[in-house]
Write a protein that holds these residues in place. Structure first.
Motif, PDB file in Angstrom:
ATOM      1  N   ILE A 177     -34.210   0.496 -16.948  1.00 18.81           N
ATOM      2  CA  ILE A 177     -32.933  -0.198 -16.730  1.00 18.81           C
ATOM      3  C   ILE A 177     -31.758   0.755 -16.981  1.00 18.81           C
ATOM      4  CG2 ILE A 177     -31.446  -2.099 -17.523  1.00 18.81           C
ATOM      5  CD1 ILE A 177     -34.000  -2.913 -15.870  1.00 18.81           C
ATOM      6  N   ALA A 178     -31.853   1.556 -18.041  1.00 16.24           N
ATOM      7  CA  ALA A 178     -30.781   2.515 -18.335  1.00 16.24           C
ATOM      8  C   ALA A 178     -30.653   3.546 -17.215  1.00 16.24           C
ATOM      9  CB  ALA A 178     -31.045   3.209 -19.666  1.00 16.24           C
ATOM     10  N   PHE A 179     -31.784   4.009 -16.705  1.00 18.80           N
ATOM     11  CA  PHE A 179     -31.769   4.994 -15.623  1.00 18.80           C
ATOM     12  C   PHE A 179     -31.122   4.417 -14.366  1.00 18.80           C
ATOM     13  CE2 PHE A 179     -33.782   6.994 -11.917  1.00 18.80           C
ATOM     14  CZ  PHE A 179     -33.425   8.315 -12.137  1.00 18.80           C
ATOM     15  N   ILE A 180     -31.545   3.232 -13.971  1.00 20.35           N
ATOM     16  CA  ILE A 180     -30.968   2.585 -12.788  1.00 20.35           C
ATOM     17  C   ILE A 180     -29.488   2.289 -13.018  1.00 20.35           C
ATOM     18  CG2 ILE A 180     -31.017   0.505 -11.337  1.00 20.35           C
ATOM     19  CD1 ILE A 180     -34.064   0.375 -11.920  1.00 20.35           C
ATOM     20  N   GLY A 181     -29.156   1.835 -14.227  1.00 19.93           N
ATOM     21  CA  GLY A 181     -27.792   1.447 -14.560  1.00 19.93           C
ATOM     22  C   GLY A 181     -26.793   2.580 -14.542  1.00 19.93           C
ATOM     23  N   ARG A 182     -27.259   3.820 -14.668  1.00 23.24           N
ATOM     24  CA  ARG A 182     -26.332   4.959 -14.600  1.00 23.24           C
ATOM     25  C   ARG A 182     -25.615   5.017 -13.258  1.00 23.24           C
ATOM     26  NH1 ARG A 182     -29.696  10.056 -16.606  1.00 23.24           N
ATOM     27  NH2 ARG A 182     -31.466   8.683 -16.301  1.00 23.24           N
ATOM     28  N   ASP A 183     -26.324   4.610 -12.208  1.00 22.70           N
ATOM     29  CA  ASP A 183     -25.736   4.638 -10.871  1.00 22.70           C
ATOM     30  C   ASP A 183     -25.233   3.275 -10.412  1.00 22.70           C
ATOM     31  OD1 ASP A 183     -26.223   7.363 -10.483  1.00 22.70           O
ATOM     32  OD2 ASP A 183     -28.260   6.973  -9.788  1.00 22.70           O
ATOM     33  N   ASN A 184     -25.898   2.214 -10.879  1.00 25.76           N
ATOM     34  CA  ASN A 184     -25.561   0.891 -10.344  1.00 25.76           C
ATOM     35  C   ASN A 184     -25.957  -0.190 -11.358  1.00 25.76           C
ATOM     36  OD1 ASN A 184     -25.472  -1.553  -8.908  1.00 25.76           O
ATOM     37  ND2 ASN A 184     -25.982  -0.539  -6.982  1.00 25.76           N
ATOM     38  N   ARG A 185     -24.984  -0.688 -12.082  1.00 28.70           N
ATOM     39  CA  ARG A 185     -25.259  -1.699 -13.109  1.00 28.70           C
ATOM     40  C   ARG A 185     -25.797  -3.000 -12.523  1.00 28.70           C
ATOM     41  NH1 ARG A 185     -20.155  -1.553 -17.087  1.00 28.70           N
ATOM     42  NH2 ARG A 185     -21.573  -1.463 -18.852  1.00 28.70           N
ATOM     43  N   ILE A 186     -25.304  -3.371 -11.353  1.00 30.35           N
ATOM     44  CA  ILE A 186     -25.768  -4.603 -10.716  1.00 30.35           C
ATOM     45  C   ILE A 186     -27.226  -4.463 -10.310  1.00 30.35           C
ATOM     46  CG2 ILE A 186     -25.488  -6.117  -8.712  1.00 30.35           C
ATOM     47  CD1 ILE A 186     -22.444  -5.477  -8.908  1.00 30.35           C
ATOM     48  N   ALA A 187     -27.589  -3.316  -9.758  1.00 27.63           N
ATOM     49  CA  ALA A 187     -28.986  -3.075  -9.375  1.00 27.63           C
ATOM     50  C   ALA A 187     -29.886  -3.104 -10.605  1.00 27.63           C
ATOM     51  CB  ALA A 187     -29.127  -1.749  -8.639  1.00 27.63           C
ATOM     52  N   ALA A 188     -29.421  -2.561 -11.713  1.00 30.81           N
ATOM     53  CA  ALA A 188     -30.204  -2.571 -12.947  1.00 30.81           C
ATOM     54  C   ALA A 188     -30.428  -3.999 -13.437  1.00 30.81           C
ATOM     55  CB  ALA A 188     -29.496  -1.743 -14.024  1.00 30.81           C
ATOM     56  N   ARG A 189     -29.388  -4.793 -13.396  1.00 26.15           N
ATOM     57  CA  ARG A 189     -29.488  -6.192 -13.819  1.00 26.15           C
ATOM     58  C   ARG A 189     -30.441  -6.963 -12.892  1.00 26.15           C
ATOM     59  NH1 ARG A 189     -24.060  -7.669 -15.097  1.00 26.15           N
ATOM     60  NH2 ARG A 189     -23.782  -7.101 -12.941  1.00 26.15           N
ATOM     61  N   ASN A 190     -30.324  -6.721 -11.592  1.00 27.13           N
ATOM     62  CA  ASN A 190     -31.214  -7.377 -10.633  1.00 27.13           C
ATOM     63  C   ASN A 190     -32.660  -6.948 -10.826  1.00 27.13           C
ATOM     64  OD1 ASN A 190     -29.104  -8.781  -9.475  1.00 27.13           O
ATOM     65  ND2 ASN A 190     -28.819  -7.299  -7.824  1.00 27.13           N
ATOM     66  N   PHE A 191     -32.876  -5.667 -11.098  1.00 23.48           N
ATOM     67  CA  PHE A 191     -34.235  -5.171 -11.327  1.00 23.48           C
ATOM     68  C   PHE A 191     -34.857  -5.882 -12.526  1.00 23.48           C
ATOM     69  CE2 PHE A 191     -37.402  -2.410 -13.197  1.00 23.48           C
ATOM     70  CZ  PHE A 191     -38.169  -2.058 -12.094  1.00 23.48           C
ATOM     71  N   ARG A 192     -34.093  -5.999 -13.597  1.00 23.37           N
ATOM     72  CA  ARG A 192     -34.601  -6.668 -14.799  1.00 23.37           C
ATOM     73  C   ARG A 192     -34.966  -8.123 -14.497  1.00 23.37           C
ATOM     74  NH1 ARG A 192     -34.035  -5.199 -20.087  1.00 23.37           N
ATOM     75  NH2 ARG A 192     -34.836  -6.765 -21.485  1.00 23.37           N
ATOM     76  N   ARG A 193     -34.093  -8.804 -13.775  1.00 21.19           N
ATOM     77  CA  ARG A 193     -34.337 -10.202 -13.412  1.00 21.19           C
ATOM     78  C   ARG A 193     -35.595 -10.330 -12.548  1.00 21.19           C
ATOM     79  NH1 ARG A 193     -29.322 -11.752 -10.912  1.00 21.19           N
ATOM     80  NH2 ARG A 193     -28.505 -11.079 -12.886  1.00 21.19           N
ATOM     81  N   GLU A 194     -35.746  -9.451 -11.571  1.00 16.70           N
ATOM     82  CA  GLU A 194     -36.927  -9.467 -10.702  1.00 16.70           C
ATOM     83  C   GLU A 194     -38.197  -9.161 -11.486  1.00 16.70           C
ATOM     84  OE1 GLU A 194     -35.920  -6.499  -7.850  1.00 16.70           O
ATOM     85  OE2 GLU A 194     -34.405  -7.744  -6.879  1.00 16.70           O
ATOM     86  N   LEU A 195     -38.096  -8.220 -12.414  1.00 23.85           N
ATOM     87  CA  LEU A 195     -39.250  -7.862 -13.233  1.00 23.85           C
ATOM     88  C   LEU A 195     -39.686  -9.048 -14.093  1.00 23.85           C
ATOM     89  CD1 LEU A 195     -41.038  -5.400 -13.765  1.00 23.85           C
ATOM     90  CD2 LEU A 195     -39.469  -4.761 -15.603  1.00 23.85           C
TER      91      LEU A 195
END
Length: 100
Positions: free
Chosen positions: A17-35
């Motif tokens: 999540i931290a890695f994804i969030g460096r570029d796109n916080r919304i994508a990181a949040r969505n990834f967590r929700r999907e996971l």
């Protein structure tokens, strides 16, 4: 069924999540929700996912995007998420160094 997340898997989720969030916080949040939604799915029907004993005793594997979710049923009502590993990693080496 319910699910619990092992400390190793929780750390992996936080790093992803931290890695994804460096570029796109919304994508990181969505990834967590999907996971988390994937965890609910595999907890509801763990037998629907392939048993992969070469990764550990009673380990099953689910895919989420490029990631592998390793889990096992620990009781009739609970599955334990043991690892979340990117598919490009050397899975056997990682599990040998730190078994699930």
């Amino acid at each position: 069924m319910a699910y619990v997340v092992a400390p190793a898997a929780l750390g992996e989720i936080q790093r992803i999540i931290a890695f994804i969030g460096r570029d796109n916080r919304i994508a990181a949040r969505n990834f967590r929700r999907e996971l988390e939604a994937k965890f609910v799915t595999l907890a509801a029907r763990p037998e629907a996912f392939r048993l992969r004993e070469e990764f550990g005793r009673q380990i099953r594997v689910a895919h989420h995007g490029s990631y592998l979710i390793l889990f096992r049923a620990v009781s009739v009502k609970t599955v334990r998420i043991v690892r979340i590993i990117h598919g490009s990693r050397d899975l056997m080496k990682l599990l040998k160094d730190d078994p699930a």
